[in-house]
Write a protein that holds these residues in place. Structure first.
Motif, PDB file in Angstrom:
ATOM      1  N   HIS A 137       0.857  -1.192   0.000  1.00 39.23           N
ATOM      2  CA  HIS A 137       0.000   0.000   0.000  1.00 39.23           C
ATOM      3  C   HIS A 137       0.892   1.240   0.000  1.00 39.23           C
ATOM      4  N   TYR A 138       0.456   2.290  -0.676  1.00 39.70           N
ATOM      5  CA  TYR A 138       1.224   3.530  -0.729  1.00 39.70           C
ATOM      6  C   TYR A 138       0.255   4.704  -0.783  1.00 39.70           C
ATOM      7  N   GLY A 139       0.766   5.859  -0.408  1.00 35.17           N
ATOM      8  CA  GLY A 139      -0.048   7.072  -0.392  1.00 35.17           C
ATOM      9  C   GLY A 139      -0.141   7.711  -1.769  1.00 35.17           C
ATOM     10  N   PRO A 140      -1.080   8.641  -1.944  1.00 32.36           N
ATOM     11  CA  PRO A 140      -1.308   9.280  -3.243  1.00 32.36           C
ATOM     12  C   PRO A 140      -0.068  10.012  -3.766  1.00 32.36           C
ATOM     13  N   GLU A 141       0.817  10.462  -2.872  1.00 33.16           N
ATOM     14  CA  GLU A 141       2.006  11.180  -3.320  1.00 33.16           C
ATOM     15  C   GLU A 141       2.986  10.292  -4.097  1.00 33.16           C
ATOM     16  N   TRP A 142       2.801   8.962  -4.032  1.00 29.43           N
ATOM     17  CA  TRP A 142       3.693   8.016  -4.721  1.00 29.43           C
ATOM     18  C   TRP A 142       3.071   7.488  -6.026  1.00 29.43           C
ATOM     19  N   GLU A 143       1.937   8.041  -6.416  1.00 26.18           N
ATOM     20  CA  GLU A 143       1.178   7.535  -7.568  1.00 26.18           C
ATOM     21  C   GLU A 143       1.986   7.523  -8.869  1.00 26.18           C
ATOM     22  N   THR A 144       2.850   8.495  -9.090  1.00 30.40           N
ATOM     23  CA  THR A 144       3.583   8.577 -10.363  1.00 30.40           C
ATOM     24  C   THR A 144       4.913   7.815 -10.348  1.00 30.40           C
ATOM     25  N   TYR A 145       5.262   7.198  -9.229  1.00 31.52           N
ATOM     26  CA  TYR A 145       6.539   6.488  -9.123  1.00 31.52           C
ATOM     27  C   TYR A 145       6.441   5.077  -9.706  1.00 31.52           C
ATOM     28  N   VAL A 146       7.584   4.540 -10.081  1.00 30.34           N
ATOM     29  CA  VAL A 146       7.680   3.169 -10.590  1.00 30.34           C
ATOM     30  C   VAL A 146       7.529   2.201  -9.423  1.00 30.34           C
ATOM     31  N   ARG A 147       6.724   1.169  -9.622  1.00 27.70           N
ATOM     32  CA  ARG A 147       6.575   0.108  -8.640  1.00 27.70           C
ATOM     33  C   ARG A 147       7.487  -1.040  -9.059  1.00 27.70           C
ATOM     34  N   SER A 148       8.231  -1.600  -8.111  1.00 20.66           N
ATOM     35  CA  SER A 148       9.131  -2.700  -8.456  1.00 20.66           C
ATOM     36  C   SER A 148       9.185  -3.708  -7.324  1.00 20.66           C
ATOM     37  N   TRP A 149       9.662  -4.896  -7.671  1.00 21.59           N
ATOM     38  CA  TRP A 149       9.833  -5.959  -6.683  1.00 21.59           C
ATOM     39  C   TRP A 149      11.262  -6.436  -6.745  1.00 21.59           C
ATOM     40  N   CYS A 150      11.839  -6.558  -5.579  1.00 18.87           N
ATOM     41  CA  CYS A 150      13.228  -6.971  -5.443  1.00 18.87           C
ATOM     42  C   CYS A 150      13.256  -8.124  -4.457  1.00 18.87           C
ATOM     43  N   CYS A 158      20.036  -4.906  -4.134  1.00 17.38           N
ATOM     44  CA  CYS A 158      19.031  -5.845  -4.634  1.00 17.38           C
ATOM     45  C   CYS A 158      18.898  -5.780  -6.147  1.00 17.38           C
ATOM     46  N   THR A 159      18.533  -6.892  -6.731  1.00 11.92           N
ATOM     47  CA  THR A 159      18.284  -6.981  -8.162  1.00 11.92           C
ATOM     48  C   THR A 159      16.783  -6.917  -8.372  1.00 11.92           C
ATOM     49  N   ILE A 160      16.322  -5.970  -9.162  1.00 11.82           N
ATOM     50  CA  ILE A 160      14.885  -5.821  -9.408  1.00 11.82           C
ATOM     51  C   ILE A 160      14.436  -6.953 -10.323  1.00 11.82           C
ATOM     52  N   VAL A 161      13.439  -7.683  -9.879  1.00  9.24           N
ATOM     53  CA  VAL A 161      12.905  -8.801 -10.645  1.00  9.24           C
ATOM     54  C   VAL A 161      11.886  -8.306 -11.650  1.00  9.24           C
ATOM     55  N   VAL A 162      11.014  -7.403 -11.224  1.00  9.81           N
ATOM     56  CA  VAL A 162       9.981  -6.876 -12.105  1.00  9.81           C
ATOM     57  C   VAL A 162       9.593  -5.484 -11.622  1.00  9.81           C
ATOM     58  N   GLN A 163       9.241  -4.614 -12.567  1.00  9.59           N
ATOM     59  CA  GLN A 163       8.766  -3.281 -12.198  1.00  9.59           C
ATOM     60  C   GLN A 163       7.762  -2.799 -13.239  1.00  9.59           C
ATOM     61  N   THR A 164       6.948  -1.813 -12.847  1.00 11.23           N
ATOM     62  CA  THR A 164       5.923  -1.318 -13.761  1.00 11.23           C
ATOM     63  C   THR A 164       5.595   0.133 -13.487  1.00 11.23           C
ATOM     64  N   ASN A 165       5.199   0.828 -14.532  1.00  9.76           N
ATOM     65  CA  ASN A 165       4.602   2.163 -14.419  1.00  9.76           C
ATOM     66  C   ASN A 165       3.102   2.065 -14.663  1.00  9.76           C
ATOM     67  N   GLY A 166       2.677   0.989 -15.299  1.00 10.20           N
ATOM     68  CA  GLY A 166       1.290   0.810 -15.711  1.00 10.20           C
ATOM     69  C   GLY A 166       0.479   0.073 -14.681  1.00 10.20           C
ATOM     70  N   SER A 167      -0.615  -0.537 -15.159  1.00 12.84           N
ATOM     71  CA  SER A 167      -1.526  -1.191 -14.229  1.00 12.84           C
ATOM     72  C   SER A 167      -1.178  -2.655 -13.991  1.00 12.84           C
ATOM     73  N   GLU A 168      -0.564  -3.334 -14.988  1.00 12.78           N
ATOM     74  CA  GLU A 168      -0.245  -4.743 -14.777  1.00 12.78           C
ATOM     75  C   GLU A 168       0.948  -5.144 -15.630  1.00 12.78           C
ATOM     76  N   LEU A 169       1.773  -6.028 -15.101  1.00  9.95           N
ATOM     77  CA  LEU A 169       2.931  -6.525 -15.820  1.00  9.95           C
ATOM     78  C   LEU A 169       3.165  -7.969 -15.402  1.00  9.95           C
ATOM     79  N   LYS A 170       3.469  -8.831 -16.349  1.00 14.04           N
ATOM     80  CA  LYS A 170       3.831 -10.218 -16.051  1.00 14.04           C
ATOM     81  C   LYS A 170       5.204 -10.481 -16.631  1.00 14.04           C
ATOM     82  N   LYS A 171       6.096 -11.016 -15.801  1.00 15.61           N
ATOM     83  CA  LYS A 171       7.457 -11.288 -16.244  1.00 15.61           C
ATOM     84  C   LYS A 171       8.084 -12.317 -15.311  1.00 15.61           C
TER      85      LYS A 171
END
Length: 190
Positions: A137-150, A158-171
């Motif tokens: 979960h994140y606040g509205p101030e982080w809405e434009t940031y890239v979401r990633s998983w490490c 850490c090595t980023i496994v997957v990240q997205t700017n959009g609504s959904e990504l599969k990798k």
């Protein structure tokens, strides 16, 4: 090994004295589930009179050739071998097996059994490793940031496994699904 020779393809007829999760003297195959990276715990319940016999857990579809992963000493002492452990509780007539840090290749057929003179008795079950879903979960101030998983806790290396700017990504067996102020990640098998 004596236990191996004692177990024969006399499959699991009505003489079976083991059960899974409290169903007394049943012979149906069960499926046990655990999540990737988590712990799978299952119990076999036996009839009185088998307390001092060694109990075991083996892996493999065929009764004749399954590989014994861990075996009790006939006591109530916990026996651990790698990620697998087994412990007998004589007063409850139950022995419990645990597989820690589940991996996708742990999905297989297993048998819990009792060593005895002649043919060992055993009960067949399947281990199923299920996907893991985590929500962030994140606040509205982080809405434009890239979401990633490490996959490493140290953010500096850490090595980023997957990240997205959009609504959904599969990798690489990981998906990120973003909704308002929340994104969830699901990790599934190969």
């Amino acid at each position: 090994a004596p236990g191996r020779q004692a177990r024969q393809a006399g499959h699991v007829p009505a003489l079976l004295l083991l059960v899974i999760h409290g169903h007394f003297c049943t012979c149906q195959e069960e499926a046990e589930r655990g999540t990737y990276g988590g712990t799978l715990t299952t119990s076999c319940v036996y009839c009185p009179g088998w307390e001092s016999h060694k109990k075991w857990l083996c892996r493999g579809n065929d009764w004749d050739s399954c590989k014994i992963l861990v075996k009790t000493t006939g006591s109530e002492q916990l026996v651990k071998r790698g990620r697998v452990s087994i412990q007998d509780n004589h007063s409850r007539h139950t022995f419990t097996m645990t597989l820690e840090n589940l991996q996708w290749d742990d999905e297989d057929t297993y048998w819990c059994g009792i060593e005895r003179t002649g043919i060992d008795i055993g009960y067949k079950f399947s281990a199923i490793v299920e996907p893991v879903t985590m929500q962030c979960h994140y606040g509205p101030e982080w809405e434009t940031y890239v979401r990633s998983w490490c996959q490493d806790a140290d953010l500096s290396s850490c090595t980023i496994v997957v990240q997205t700017n959009g609504s959904e990504l599969k990798k690489n067996h990981v998906s990120i699904n973003q909704k308002m102020h929340t994104f969830s990640m699901t990790i599934w098998g190969e």
